[in-house]
Design an enzyme around this catalytic site. Structure first.
Site, PDB file in Angstrom:
ATOM      1  N   GLU A   1       0.943  -1.115   0.027  1.00 37.11           N
ATOM      2  CA  GLU A   1       0.371  -0.009  -0.004  1.00 37.11           C
ATOM      3  C   GLU A   1       0.739   1.235  -0.058  1.00 37.11           C
ATOM      4  OE1 GLU A   1      -3.068  -0.283   3.060  1.00 37.11           O
ATOM      5  OE2 GLU A   1      -4.003  -1.954   2.156  1.00 37.11           O
TER       6      GLU A   1
ATOM      7  N   GLU B   1      -3.790  -8.993   0.039  1.00 37.67           N
ATOM      8  CA  GLU B   1      -4.311  -8.926   1.409  1.00 37.67           C
ATOM      9  C   GLU B   1      -5.846  -8.779   1.369  1.00 37.67           C
ATOM     10  OE1 GLU B   1      -2.009  -6.210   3.573  1.00 37.67           O
ATOM     11  OE2 GLU B   1      -4.014  -5.452   4.670  1.00 37.67           O
TER      12      GLU B   1
HETATM   13  C1  GAL Z   1      -3.946  -2.712   5.326  1.00 37.84           C
HETATM   14  C2  GAL Z   1      -2.573  -2.999   5.759  1.00 37.84           C
HETATM   15  C3  GAL Z   1      -2.058  -3.775   6.768  1.00 37.84           C
HETATM   16  C4  GAL Z   1      -2.949  -3.578   8.074  1.00 37.84           C
HETATM   17  C5  GAL Z   1      -4.449  -3.654   7.681  1.00 37.84           C
HETATM   18  C6  GAL Z   1      -5.360  -3.675   8.569  1.00 37.84           C
HETATM   19  O1  GAL Z   1      -4.365  -1.860   4.832  1.00 37.84           O
HETATM   20  O2  GAL Z   1      -1.768  -3.257   4.594  1.00 37.84           O
HETATM   21  O3  GAL Z   1      -0.784  -3.401   7.166  1.00 37.84           O
HETATM   22  O4  GAL Z   1      -2.959  -2.131   8.496  1.00 37.84           O
HETATM   23  O5  GAL Z   1      -4.934  -2.886   6.735  1.00 37.84           O
HETATM   24  O6  GAL Z   1      -6.652  -3.893   8.369  1.00 37.84           O
END
Ligand code: GAL
Length: 802
Positions: free
Chosen positions: A418, A495
């Site tokens: 991100e 993710e």
């Molecule tokens: C994402 C991020 C992760 C964590 C997650 C929590 O956007 O890549 O590191 O922060 O959110 O939901």
């Protein structure tokens, strides 16, 4: 066979003492006998500095985890709310006179962060990145046959520098390596398999040699050995080392290779021998695997020609109560729990992992997305790595790839998570540059990045047209339109989910989904007073989804190579959706102590073929309350539910359902589920109303551990009623005492807002459970753990350290 393999691999992973090979490369653990001081000391780098009053300890060590939680700690709850600061480590050691004329180096697998190192008062250098491995040549500054001193200053004082708990200190292994003057360089082999079929494989070995003596002609003998150590191929070349270094390339053919896969992670090794004349001057072992794989824009991922959905999780590096201090058994336990759930992939969010994690993934069969950065030039926190990126990114990325490129478990490089440069055109050139750095060092794996911008024209990492594989975080509802928008690209859900839950806590109705927080602007107003979150899989962050929502989508889309769920385990820090005193995350499929939340069984029912029937919630409610009863199941057509012997009906999953549900008027007693296939019973599960807490039960994950001072036994502590049922809301304070050849390395209960310390001899149970982690001393013998709590029958468990 499995035992033999584990045995051989265990030895490959140990410090390699190659006495049988003429004592040419000595890789010694340099973990023991350090002195530690929490604070800054101007003079501590000097040889004669008096460190006698400092604390003695062994590394890996994380000083943050030893501290108390406080909202005033500068790392804030997002960073775990534990102390950080500056500290020093010193170690005195003798280098034998026999090492004179040899090359001696020290390697740190990871120091968080901004480490600076001195040997005998001589400054060796600094390394800002807290996750990268690095090494210094000590040879010119050593006193052979005499005492030497290494001093390390660690500076984790600039806060906040992390979005999650980082830990502080020399939290990974340290190695001292003694070799001949002509030797294989640090991470100096690169093993690839350019041709692989069932009948044959070509193994290509690039060896980087280093020479600190005069120019030499060397003979390089390279062998491939199988897991039993049997030679299956070899090559010999002469190399002229002009100056200080040379690179040699060899090709070795082997017949009928056994391919590495997630179900059979077979490992070979390349054994490198360096000779000057007849004299062996180095002996170096590189484990590797033979496999081929493909990411296809339409069909997703395949391994060795077989389609394989990547069923992965993201994990941060902390090990719960042990903090960031690495322990191989603790990592292995996490991977075992994930494997049993059907998980086959790990994303090392968002940094280079401990090398041992990849060793474990190699031998246990995981598809790793190996990630380097969470930010580039643009910050996520005021004091984070963006300050060091301009000076260090090249070195850090190169070292990361060089260190990890022989691991068969590594299938893709992620150059960032991100990344903020996604949103403006500066992202284009950095993406191109980072990708080309990786490609120069390894062309056998795709380069990806975990993206969030779903509009191609606005996504400048995509616009760079340099990534091989597009990783998307969240946004599962848009996955089906990706090919339409981004064209003929390869996709992975890098993710997903960010579903949140507290183990053993249930809010109804279970079929209404909460987004906590509901958007980026509104403060959480719903929430529970005790900082718990429902474990019905009915809560997620607004940018995410429940576990079921995303899995239903990924499951049916062939062009999505797989997913990495955020996260496998709860981790310290990032306690979304709550403020202080919440101090660890809610995202895990398992809690911080490693106890599965209910969604674990949803995945297990989907991701494995072993029969699953899991019934939730517990059965202790107020009389007359309407309670939602869920069952996750597989390998069956239907499930029938009974309450106190009376059928509440048969249910079967319809369409894309992943569970069945009954709405039940609560009465105490026995809730029983029976799954059936073709009318035949498959599994039966019962949940009973528990009475008052009456006794403690202790269950060890392993009753025999190695007496090596590192091995662990994880003891689950259950609070039971007198019939032996877990009391689902028990919070008794359990006190531990231990005798024999072990100590308590940590305690936990998985509760995200507990203020109790992890390094203690007591813990309150949370929703009926807590955990004691027992570590062996270095002596063989018995370890006896006793647990007592007021008003309860105590329990004792006895372990063997061998
Ligand atoms: C994402 C991020 C992760 C964590 C997650 C929590 O956007 O890549 O590191 O922060 O959110 O939901």
């Amino acid at each position: 066979m499995l035992k033999l393999r584990c045995f051989i691999l265990y030895f490959l992973m140990l410090p390699v003492l190659v006495y049988g090979q003429g004592n040419v490369r000595l890789r010694e653990s340099f973990n023991k006998g350090w002195k530690f001081f929490a604070g800054d000391e101007k003079e501590a780098s000097k040889v004669n500095y008096k460190d006698a009053f400092w604390r003695s300890l062994n590394v890996p060590h994380d000083w943050s985890i030893e501290g108390d939680f406080s909202n005033f700690n500068p790392a804030k709850p997002e960073g775990g709310a534990l102390p950080t600061g500056i500290a020093w480590y010193r170690k005195s050691f003798v280098v034998p006179s026999s090492s004179k004329g040899k090359n001696v180096s020290i390697t740190f697998d990871g120091v968080y962060q901004h480490s600076e190192v001195w040997v005998n008062g001589k400054y060796l250098g600094k390394r800002p990145n807290g996750y990268i491995s690095f090494s210094y040549d000590l040879t010119p500054y050593l006193r052979f046959g005499k005492w030497n001193v290494i001093a390390v200053r660690v500076d984790n004082s600039a806060q906040p520098n992390s979005r999650w708990y980082s830990g502080s200190g020399i939290y990974r292994n340290v190695w001292l390596e003694t070799t001949g003057e002509v030797r294989v360089d640090l991470w100096g082999t690169y093993v690839t398999t350019p041709e692989v079929s069932e009948s044959h494989a070509k193994v290509s070995v690039e060896t980087s040699l280093k020479n600190s003596g005069a120019g030499s002609n060397v003979i390089l003998k390279t062998f491939v050995v199988d897991e039993k150590g049997k030679e299956v191929g070899k090559s010999e070349v002469s190399v002229h080392i002009e100056g200080k270094s040379a690179v040699a390339n060899q090709k070795i053919s082997i017949s009928n290779p056994i391919l590495w896969s997630v179900d059979r992670p077979y490992l070979y090794s390349v054994v490198t021998e360096v000779y000057i004349g007849k004299k062996l001057t180095d002996h170096y072992v590189t484990p590797f695997g033979i496999r081929f794989f493909n990411f296809d824009a339409k069909k997703g991922f395949s391994l060795n020609g077989q389609p394989l959905k990547i069923l992965g999780v993201c994990n941060h590096h902390d090990l719960g109560a042990l903090g960031a201090a690495i322990n191989v058994r603790a990592m292995e336990r996490q991977l075992e729990l994930l494997k049993a759930m059907g998980c086959n992939g790990i994303r090392t969010a968002h940094n280079p992992p401990a090398p041992e994690l990849l060793d474990l993934c190699d031998r246990m069969g995981f598809i790793v997305m190996d990630e380097t950065f969470d930010m580039w030039k643009k910050k996520k926190n005021s004091k984070d790595y963006h300050l060091d990126f301009p000076e260090w990114y090249k070195r850090d990325l190169e070292d990361h790839v060089k260190r990890d490129r022989n691991h068969p478990s590594v299938f893709m490089w992620s150059i960032g998570n991100e990344i903020r440069e996604q949103f403006d055109s500066t992202g284009i050139s950095i993406t191109r540059e980072l990708t080309s750095i990786v490609k120069r060092l390894d062309q056998t794996r795709p380069v990806t990045s975990a993206l969030t911008e779903m509009v191609p024209q606005k996504n400048f990492l995509f616009q760079a047209k340099a990534l091989d594989l597009l990783g998307f975080n969240y946004n599962h509802a848009k996955y089906d339109s990706l090919p339409l928008k981004f064209g003929d690209y390869k996709f992975i859900a890098s993710e997903t989910s960010s579903a949140i839950a507290t183990r053993g806590h249930y809010d109804m109705p279970s079929d209404s989904i909460r987004r906590w927080p509901k958007d980026g602007k509104t403060k959480l107003t719903e929430g529970n007073k005790d900082y718990t979150v429902s474990a019905y899989d009915n809560v997620s962050a607004y940018w995410g989804s429940t576990h079921e929502e995303t899995w239903k989508t990924v499951k049916k889309l062939d062009h999505i190579a797989g997913l990495y769920v955020w996260t496998g385990f709860d981790y310290l820090g990032e306690p979304i959706p709550y403020p202080w005193p919440a101090r660890s995350s809610y995202f895990g499929i398992l809690d911080l102590a490693g106890f599965p939340k209910d969604s674990y069984y949803m995945y297990q029912s989907e991701w494995t073929s072993k029969p699953v029937l899991h019934l939730l919630p517990h059965w202790n409610w107020q009389e007359g309350k309407t309670v939602d009863v869920w069952a996750y199941y597989n390998n069956a057509d239907e499930v029938e539910l009974f309450l106190n012997g009376k059928s509440l009906g048969v249910k079967a999953k319809e369409n894309d359902d992943l569970h069945v549900m009954w709405r039940v008027k609560y009465e105490p007693g026995v809730l029983k589920a029976v799954s059936r296939k073709g009318g035949k019973e498959v599994l039966v599960r019962e949940v009973k109303t528990a009475g008052r807490p009456a006794k403690i039960e202790l269950l060890a994950d392993r009753k025999e551990i190695r007496a090596d001072g590192r091995d662990l036994s994880f003891i689950t502590v259950k609070i039971l009623d007198k019939e032996g049922n877990v009391v689902p809301d028990a919070d008794n304070l359990v006190k531990f005492s231990i005798r024999g050849e072990g100590f308590i390395a940590g305690v936990d209960n998985g509760y995200q807002a507990s203020m109790e310390p992890f390094k203690a001899d007591h813990r309150k149970a949370f929703n009926g459970l807590c955990l004691a982690i027992i570590q062996s001393s270095e002596k063989r013998g018995t370890i006896v753990l006793r647990a007592v709590a007021e008003g309860l029958d105590p329990a004792v468990i006895s372990l063997k350290a061998r």
